[in-house]
Design an enzyme around this catalytic site. Structure first.
Site, mmCIF file in Angstrom:
data_model
loop_
_atom_site.group_PDB
_atom_site.id
_atom_site.type_symbol
_atom_site.label_atom_id
_atom_site.label_comp_id
_atom_site.label_asym_id
_atom_site.label_seq_id
_atom_site.Cartn_x
_atom_site.Cartn_y
_atom_site.Cartn_z
ATOM 1 N N ASP A 530 0.846 -1.191 0.000
ATOM 2 C CA ASP A 530 0.000 0.000 0.000
ATOM 3 C C ASP A 530 0.881 1.240 0.000
ATOM 4 O O ASP A 530 2.080 1.173 0.258
ATOM 5 C CB ASP A 530 -0.945 -0.019 1.207
ATOM 6 C CG ASP A 530 -0.185 -0.147 2.518
ATOM 7 O OD1 ASP A 530 0.510 0.819 2.878
ATOM 8 O OD2 ASP A 530 -0.283 -1.207 3.189
ATOM 9 N N GLU A 610 21.669 -21.618 -19.111
ATOM 10 C CA GLU A 610 20.789 -20.755 -18.307
ATOM 11 C C GLU A 610 21.592 -19.644 -17.627
ATOM 12 O O GLU A 610 21.123 -18.516 -17.500
ATOM 13 C CB GLU A 610 20.040 -21.587 -17.262
ATOM 14 C CG GLU A 610 18.941 -22.442 -17.872
ATOM 15 C CD GLU A 610 18.223 -23.302 -16.837
ATOM 16 O OE1 GLU A 610 16.984 -23.344 -16.872
ATOM 17 O OE2 GLU A 610 18.910 -23.928 -15.993
#
Ligand code: GLA
Length: 724
Positions: A530, A610
């Protein structure tokens, strides 16, 4: 920006106008909020009509057209004839409920107000309008604060209540904002979800009655967010009138919208009234959290742009406002609790050569913490796992060329801990009732200074023991059975809010003592995501769900209010720990570049190919991080539509650069031939795409860019555009 003329108060931002008027009988009426209009008393829009069963206040005498139940209010109260959603509800010593507010005075203050102990936007050179209302019978002044962030089209509000009388008054509800619309045809969008799937937009027309979203979990929650949008039914990304309301608060909140009998809408937003009751003794004051309003007549994209800019530049504080963020590697998904110094050092050793600059040691480094059954509360290094403590570990990590960060969960305690054994009365718990555990933990009573001091003291010792660049501040349960041993019976309704103030106070203290440390917020992922937290923690772990495809939705929903630089997003190992899904390293990287980028895996256990992908991703992110984190963000598709792809775009403020990211969905035979229309470019500039051919901005926006054909599920592409 602020004009006050005979009881008429007008606030202007660049593109919007907000107006209220102290009308007959001193009632403060809301006259308008919307696209900018000039030079006008907009109270001509208000209709005075006699409506059955709508009562009138005594001062109105026989005038049956003056009813608080019908008129648009600036700050509504209940009990005195307005039956719609109240912003304010008081309980007086005689047991009566409600409030009756009349205009008293106003003042204009230099600079935008700040709120002591609470988060608030910074205003720069702005001004503050304070309109003072009074409830004479209660002896209460209600000061409505308005801040104007002119360039951002943001109006902030907060309310301060002062008891000027001789008797204690109980505040049963005090919303941060009330906003009356003289129309009934709006959609409400809320952002809802659950742990591991936060902030999915839910949109629908307001029907007669109240629709509300809120939290009574003690924190803003995974389930709903203290941010809502009201918009015209037809509004989309690029068209239609939209309003946003955002609460800078991390505790219980309620956002409620009511379509009333006369087809008008009222929105209220503030601390949730459930279990809230604040006693205001004579001479005392109470301040609500701040709420921010934003309006756009050109759809949701400009609404988000304005909020994003304001959050980036006026809410997030130095030294992190507008600054690069470290690419980090967190060991949680790789090791969980099972690690020691050697394992961590080996992870760091494999991460550093790929350019990852920050190593974060997650949960499990302290006390007797070998599982989530024990140890929370004991903030001393577990020397069995980490011999020599941080003094030994941190230089080992740093010798790889990485900075060091740490996970903490200050607000919580396990019963199996030294802290709980010493202070069993320090937790929130109702006497005589059973404990309510969650993840085997209880919440400390952070409303209490001595509890906070103890925890802070221990943490400060740890954080001072080595060179710590970053802290992940986690909180892993909702509050329940809330009762504070430090408060008398009649003040138990203050416990939730005092808890939040305690959290803010401690975060502020940590910021002050460790000004260069980056604090990332977290609550089982995005359970306390928030605007209140962003004042203290410039980034927040967006979700415990690191599945790249689920993240597309979570990040999309989050983006309506919160900018990309606030969203913690990492690449993790596959099959994903939350969903079991496997997608390529490339696609995981593209999804995680929708936030503060990092990794959540053990790179010593992946293939050389990777590792090469990661090396390229990190280099790419570092090169373009200003564009990715601070650029204007465009949603190019809605991932909830299950279309063939999800796409988004960041554009630099000077429009000379853009990054378009695309992830395809589940493959189907004969995939569509799609031209993706870009946004936010300069139509007159030519853009080179990925170093190849160049095309006019106008063509890319109107005619689009041909997407490659996917082969297999969940492919991804990034297109970097630079103006020639
Ligand atoms: C929460 C966080 C995770 C991790 C664990 C550790 O769930 O969201 O990222 O830190 O706690 O216990």
């Amino acid at each position: 920006m602020i004009r006050c003329d005979n009881g008429l108060f007008t606030l202007h931002t660049k593109h919007t106008t907000y107006q209220m008027k102290a009308g007959a009988h001193g009632v403060l009426l809301h006259t308008y909020y919307g696209p900018r209009v000039e030079g006008c008393d907009l109270s001509y829009r208000i209709r005075y009509v006699d409506r059955g069963f709508s009562p009138v206040p005594e001062e109105a005498g026989r005038d049956r057209t003056f009813s608080l139940d019908v008129l648009p209010q600036e700050y509504s109260a209940c009990g005195m004839g307005d039956f719609r959603l109240p912003a304010l509800d008081l309980e007086l010593p005689n047991g009566s409920r409600g409030a009756d507010l009349r205009y008293k005075s106003f003042r204009v203050e230099e600079g935008k107000y700040a709120l002591e102990g609470l988060p608030a936007f910074r205003g720069g050179e702005g001004e503050t309008l304070v309109v003072v209302l009074e409830d004479a019978a209660a002896g209460l002044d209600v000061e409505l604060y308005y801040g104007v962030l002119e360039d951002y089209d943001i109006i902030t509000r907060a309310v301060k209540l002062f008891n000027r009388g001789g008797q204690a008054v109980k505040i049963r509800q005090a919303a941060s904002l009330c906003l009356d619309f003289q129309r009934g045809d709006l959609d409400l969008i809320t952002f809802d979800g659950k742990h591991v799937l936060e902030r999915s937009p839910s949109r629908g027309p307001l029907l007669p009655g109240v629709r509300s979203a809120g939290s009574v979990r003690g924190s803003s929650s995974h389930q709903h967010n203290p941010f809502v949008i009201l918009c015209e039914h037809s509004a989309g990304e690029d068209h239609g009138l939209c309003y946003a309301a955002c609460l800078l608060y991390s505790g219980n909140f309620q956002a409620a919208a009511e379509r009333s009998q006369f087809e008008n809408i009222r929105l209220t937003l503030g601390i949730h009234p459930w279990h809230f009751c604040w006693t205001l003794a004579p001479g005392e004051g109470f301040t609500t959290p701040e709420a921010a309003l934003c309006c756009s007549k050109d759809g949701l994209a400009p609404l988000s742009h304005r909020l994003h800019r304001a959050i980036r530049e006026r809410l997030i504080r130095d030294p992190w406002a507008g600054q690069p963020r470290p690419v980090l590697l967190n060991n949680w998904e790789a090791t969980m609790f099972d690690f020691d110094a050697d394992r961590l050092a080996s992870i760091a050793k494999s991460a550093a050569p790929m350019g990852i600059g920050l190593f974060v040691m997650d949960d499990g480094w302290f006390g007797e913490r070998s599982s989530d059954l024990a140890g929370l509360g004991d903030w001393t290094v577990n020397e069995e796992k980490l011999p020599g403590g941080l003094e030994a570990l941190v230089p080992r990590i740093q010798s790889q060329g990485m900075k060091f960060g740490l996970w903490i969960e200050p607000e919580m305690v396990n019963e199996d801990s030294g802290l709980y054994r010493a202070h069993p009365d320090w937790v929130l718990q109702i006497p005589g009732r059973g404990k309510v555990r969650s993840r085997h933990q209880l919440a400390l009573d952070f409303s209490r200074q001595e509890v906070r001091d103890h925890v802070y003291g221990a943490l400060k010792t740890v954080l001072s023991s080595a060179d710590i660049s970053y802290v992940k501040w986690d909180v892993n349960r909702s509050l329940a059975a809330v009762w504070s041993a430090a408060l008398p019976a009649e003040r138990q309704g203050e416990a939730y809010h005092r808890y939040v103030l305690g959290v803010y106070g401690m975060l502020e203290r940590m910021r002050r003592d460790f000004p260069h440390m980056l604090i990332e917020g977290c609550s089982g992922g995005g359970g306390r995501f928030d605007a209140g937290m962003l004042y203290y923690t410039p980034q927040i772990w967006c979700s415990d769900n690191t599945d790249a495809i689920d993240r597309l939705r979570i990040q999309y929903g989050t983006s309506f209010c919160y900018p990309v630089c606030t969203m913690g997003a990492h690449v993790s190992a596959v099959p994903n720990a939350q969903t079991g899904r496997s997608v390529s390293m490339e696609t995981r990287g593209v999804a995680a570049m929708h936030g503060t980028f990092g990794y959540e895996m053990d790179p010593s256990r992946i293939t050389p190919e990777e590792r090469e992908v990661i090396r390229r991703q990190v280099a790419f992110f570092k090169e373009h991080q200003a564009l990715i984190l601070q650029g204007d963000y465009y949603r190019l598709s809605d991932p909830f539509q299950n279309g063939p792809f999800t796409a988004w775009e960041q554009v630099s403020p000077d429009k000379r650069e853009a990054l378009v990211s695309v992830v395809s969905g589940q493959i189907q035979g004969g995939p569509p031939l799609w031209n993706l229309r870009l946004k936010g470019l300069d139509p007159d500039l030519r853009y080179q795409v990925n170093g190849g051919g160049s095309y006019p901005g106008g063509a890319l926006m109107e005619a689009g860019w041909p997407l490659p054909l996917p082969w297999g599920d969940y492919q991804s592409w990034q297109f970097y555009l630079s103006a020639l």
